[in-house]
Scaffold this motif. Structure first.
Motif, PDB file in Angstrom:
ATOM      1  N   PHE A  31      31.200  45.316  56.764  1.00 14.64           N
ATOM      2  CA  PHE A  31      31.108  46.204  57.913  1.00 14.64           C
ATOM      3  C   PHE A  31      29.689  46.324  58.464  1.00 14.64           C
ATOM      4  N   ASP A  32      28.692  45.986  57.658  1.00  8.96           N
ATOM      5  CA  ASP A  32      27.335  45.916  58.205  1.00  8.96           C
ATOM      6  C   ASP A  32      27.214  44.773  59.208  1.00  8.96           C
ATOM      7  N   ILE A  33      27.914  43.676  58.941  1.00  4.56           N
ATOM      8  CA  ILE A  33      27.937  42.578  59.917  1.00  4.56           C
ATOM      9  C   ILE A  33      28.636  43.034  61.194  1.00  4.56           C
ATOM     10  N   LEU A  34      29.792  43.679  61.039  1.00  6.63           N
ATOM     11  CA  LEU A  34      30.558  44.108  62.210  1.00  6.63           C
ATOM     12  C   LEU A  34      29.791  45.116  63.061  1.00  6.63           C
ATOM     13  N   LYS A  35      29.030  45.999  62.422  1.00  7.15           N
ATOM     14  CA  LYS A  35      28.306  47.032  63.173  1.00  7.15           C
ATOM     15  C   LYS A  35      27.314  46.437  64.169  1.00  7.15           C
ATOM     16  N   LYS A  36      26.849  45.232  63.893  1.00  3.81           N
ATOM     17  CA  LYS A  36      25.845  44.599  64.746  1.00  3.81           C
ATOM     18  C   LYS A  36      26.467  43.752  65.860  1.00  3.81           C
ATOM     19  N   VAL A  37      27.791  43.642  65.860  1.00  4.01           N
ATOM     20  CA  VAL A  37      28.466  42.778  66.829  1.00  4.01           C
ATOM     21  C   VAL A  37      28.661  43.521  68.145  1.00  4.01           C
ATOM     22  N   ASP A  38      28.360  42.861  69.228  1.00  2.83           N
ATOM     23  CA  ASP A  38      28.515  43.457  70.555  1.00  2.83           C
ATOM     24  C   ASP A  38      29.974  43.829  70.800  1.00  2.83           C
ATOM     25  N   GLY A  39      30.198  45.058  71.253  1.00  6.20           N
ATOM     26  CA  GLY A  39      31.545  45.502  71.592  1.00  6.20           C
ATOM     27  C   GLY A  39      32.290  46.195  70.482  1.00  6.20           C
ATOM     28  N   GLN A  40      31.745  46.178  69.251  1.00  9.41           N
ATOM     29  CA  GLN A  40      32.391  46.878  68.145  1.00  9.41           C
ATOM     30  C   GLN A  40      32.063  48.361  68.253  1.00  9.41           C
ATOM     31  N   ILE A  41      33.087  49.214  68.123  1.00  8.65           N
ATOM     32  CA  ILE A  41      32.894  50.662  68.270  1.00  8.65           C
ATOM     33  C   ILE A  41      32.901  51.353  66.908  1.00  8.65           C
ATOM     34  N   ARG A  42      33.987  51.200  66.159  1.00  8.11           N
ATOM     35  CA  ARG A  42      34.119  51.803  64.836  1.00  8.11           C
ATOM     36  C   ARG A  42      34.994  50.903  63.974  1.00  8.11           C
ATOM     37  N   SER A  43      34.824  51.032  62.648  1.00  9.19           N
ATOM     38  CA  SER A  43      35.635  50.253  61.713  1.00  9.19           C
ATOM     39  C   SER A  43      36.203  51.157  60.627  1.00  9.19           C
ATOM     40  N   TYR A  44      37.393  50.788  60.146  1.00 10.11           N
ATOM     41  CA  TYR A  44      38.102  51.575  59.141  1.00 10.11           C
ATOM     42  C   TYR A  44      38.671  50.642  58.073  1.00 10.11           C
ATOM     43  N   TYR A  45      38.915  51.203  56.895  1.00 16.37           N
ATOM     44  CA  TYR A  45      39.479  50.410  55.807  1.00 16.37           C
ATOM     45  C   TYR A  45      40.227  51.339  54.856  1.00 16.37           C
ATOM     46  N   GLY A  46      41.239  50.792  54.175  1.00 13.87           N
ATOM     47  CA  GLY A  46      41.994  51.602  53.226  1.00 13.87           C
ATOM     48  C   GLY A  46      43.175  50.842  52.660  1.00 13.87           C
ATOM     49  N   LEU A  47      43.846  51.467  51.689  1.00 14.13           N
ATOM     50  CA  LEU A  47      45.021  50.886  51.049  1.00 14.13           C
ATOM     51  C   LEU A  47      46.295  51.513  51.602  1.00 14.13           C
ATOM     52  N   GLN A  48      47.342  50.719  51.649  1.00 10.98           N
ATOM     53  CA  GLN A  48      48.654  51.244  52.017  1.00 10.98           C
ATOM     54  C   GLN A  48      49.188  52.108  50.877  1.00 10.98           C
ATOM     55  N   HIS A  49      49.774  53.248  51.230  1.00 14.75           N
ATOM     56  CA  HIS A  49      50.320  54.153  50.213  1.00 14.75           C
ATOM     57  C   HIS A  49      51.554  53.550  49.547  1.00 14.75           C
ATOM     58  N   GLU A 109      41.245  58.986  61.703  1.00 14.34           N
ATOM     59  CA  GLU A 109      40.319  59.651  60.789  1.00 14.34           C
ATOM     60  C   GLU A 109      40.934  60.860  60.089  1.00 14.34           C
ATOM     61  N   ALA A 110      42.247  61.026  60.220  1.00 14.31           N
ATOM     62  CA  ALA A 110      42.956  62.094  59.512  1.00 14.31           C
ATOM     63  C   ALA A 110      43.041  61.756  58.021  1.00 14.31           C
ATOM     64  N   PRO A 111      43.355  62.737  57.178  1.00 14.92           N
ATOM     65  CA  PRO A 111      43.494  62.448  55.742  1.00 14.92           C
ATOM     66  C   PRO A 111      44.502  61.343  55.430  1.00 14.92           C
ATOM     67  N   GLN A 205      45.470  55.675  53.814  1.00 20.57           N
ATOM     68  CA  GLN A 205      44.323  56.583  53.735  1.00 20.57           C
ATOM     69  C   GLN A 205      43.091  55.792  54.171  1.00 20.57           C
ATOM     70  N   LEU A 206      42.726  55.967  55.425  1.00 22.01           N
ATOM     71  CA  LEU A 206      41.641  55.186  56.002  1.00 22.01           C
ATOM     72  C   LEU A 206      40.299  55.889  55.820  1.00 22.01           C
ATOM     73  N   SER A 207      39.277  55.101  55.579  1.00 18.31           N
ATOM     74  CA  SER A 207      37.897  55.580  55.595  1.00 18.31           C
ATOM     75  C   SER A 207      37.204  54.960  56.799  1.00 18.31           C
ATOM     76  N   CYS A 208      36.406  55.763  57.489  1.00 13.19           N
ATOM     77  CA  CYS A 208      35.623  55.262  58.619  1.00 13.19           C
ATOM     78  C   CYS A 208      34.258  54.824  58.094  1.00 13.19           C
ATOM     79  N   TYR A 209      33.878  53.581  58.394  1.00 11.95           N
ATOM     80  CA  TYR A 209      32.593  53.101  57.898  1.00 11.95           C
ATOM     81  C   TYR A 209      31.464  53.805  58.639  1.00 11.95           C
ATOM     82  N   PRO A 210      30.520  54.377  57.915  1.00 13.63           N
ATOM     83  CA  PRO A 210      29.480  55.182  58.573  1.00 13.63           C
ATOM     84  C   PRO A 210      28.491  54.334  59.379  1.00 13.63           C
TER      85      PRO A 210
END
Length: 210
Positions: A31-49, A109-111, A205-210
């Motif tokens: 996600f550090d790579i993605l943060k530097k890409v033009d047009g990227q706004i936010r990124s999320y990641y998580g496991l399916q319940h 970004e909900a629980p 349960q998604l986490s938003c990459y800071p």
């Protein structure tokens, strides 16, 4: 500001990610790579319940074109593919892009985030499907706070003309299950949707990459 196009990836999770899906050091190289890409706004990641062998990564883009430009970037894209192998198996992924009709971030970004996809049955109307999903999303957003609904947003999928995606943020999985059993308005809308589409539902349960 225009509404985002969100890239949704589902793929087998690595053992390391299954063991610690909120580990920043594990996901940071990707996600550090993605943060530097033009047009990227936010990124999320998580496991399916429902099946924690599956991981999700979501990337909000200013446009679909920005994602396509990344995929054609011979300098940035290969290191990204290498890095993400710490999180998922990128060679077994399933992907679509959702063109949201309203702001999706509160739902993401909900629980707990419910992802419902509606695949139009043969001979049925796409306009009717989108109208019912829009009605369902509005009904959820109008639900009282104590219902457990945080926010709802939907959009058509760009790759699949017959599929619409709905993202619903919940305070908990239990809140969703309780709501389904008590709210007649949404129950009627879901029944109408079942008459014209095939519905698939997962929770993440998604986490938003800071």
């Amino acid at each position: 500001m225009s509404l985002p196009v969100v890239e949704v990836i589902c793929a087998p999770a690595t053992e390391a990610f299954r063991a610690n899906p909120r580990s920043l050091p594990l996901v940071a190289p990707t996600f550090d790579i993605l943060k530097k890409v033009d047009g990227q706004i936010r990124s999320y990641y998580g496991l399916q319940h429902e099946d924690n062998s599956l991981a999700y990564t979501l990337v909000a883009w200013e446009s679909l074109g920005h994602h396509h430009e990344l995929m054609m970037d011979e300098v940035t894209y290969p290191p990204l593919v290498d890095a993400i192998q710490k999180v998922i198996d990128p060679f077994k992924l399933k992907m679509f892009h959702c063109a949201f009709t309203s702001e999706p971030y509160r739902a993401l970004e909900a629980p707990v985030t419910e992802l419902a996809t509606f695949t139009l049955n043969a001979g049925q109307s796409k306009d009717a499907l989108e109208g019912l999903v829009d009605d369902l999303s509005k009904a959820l957003n109008a639900a009282p706070r104590e219902s457990g609904v945080v926010s709802s947003a939907w959009g058509p999928t760009i790759e699949f003309e017959n599929i619409v995606a709905l993202f619903i943020g919940w305070t908990s999985l239990e809140a969703h299950l309780n709501f389904v059993g008590t709210d007649q308005t949404t129950a009627n809308l879901v029944n109408n949707l079942r008459n014209i589409s095939t519905i698939d539902v997962v929770h993440i349960q998604l986490s938003c990459y800071p």
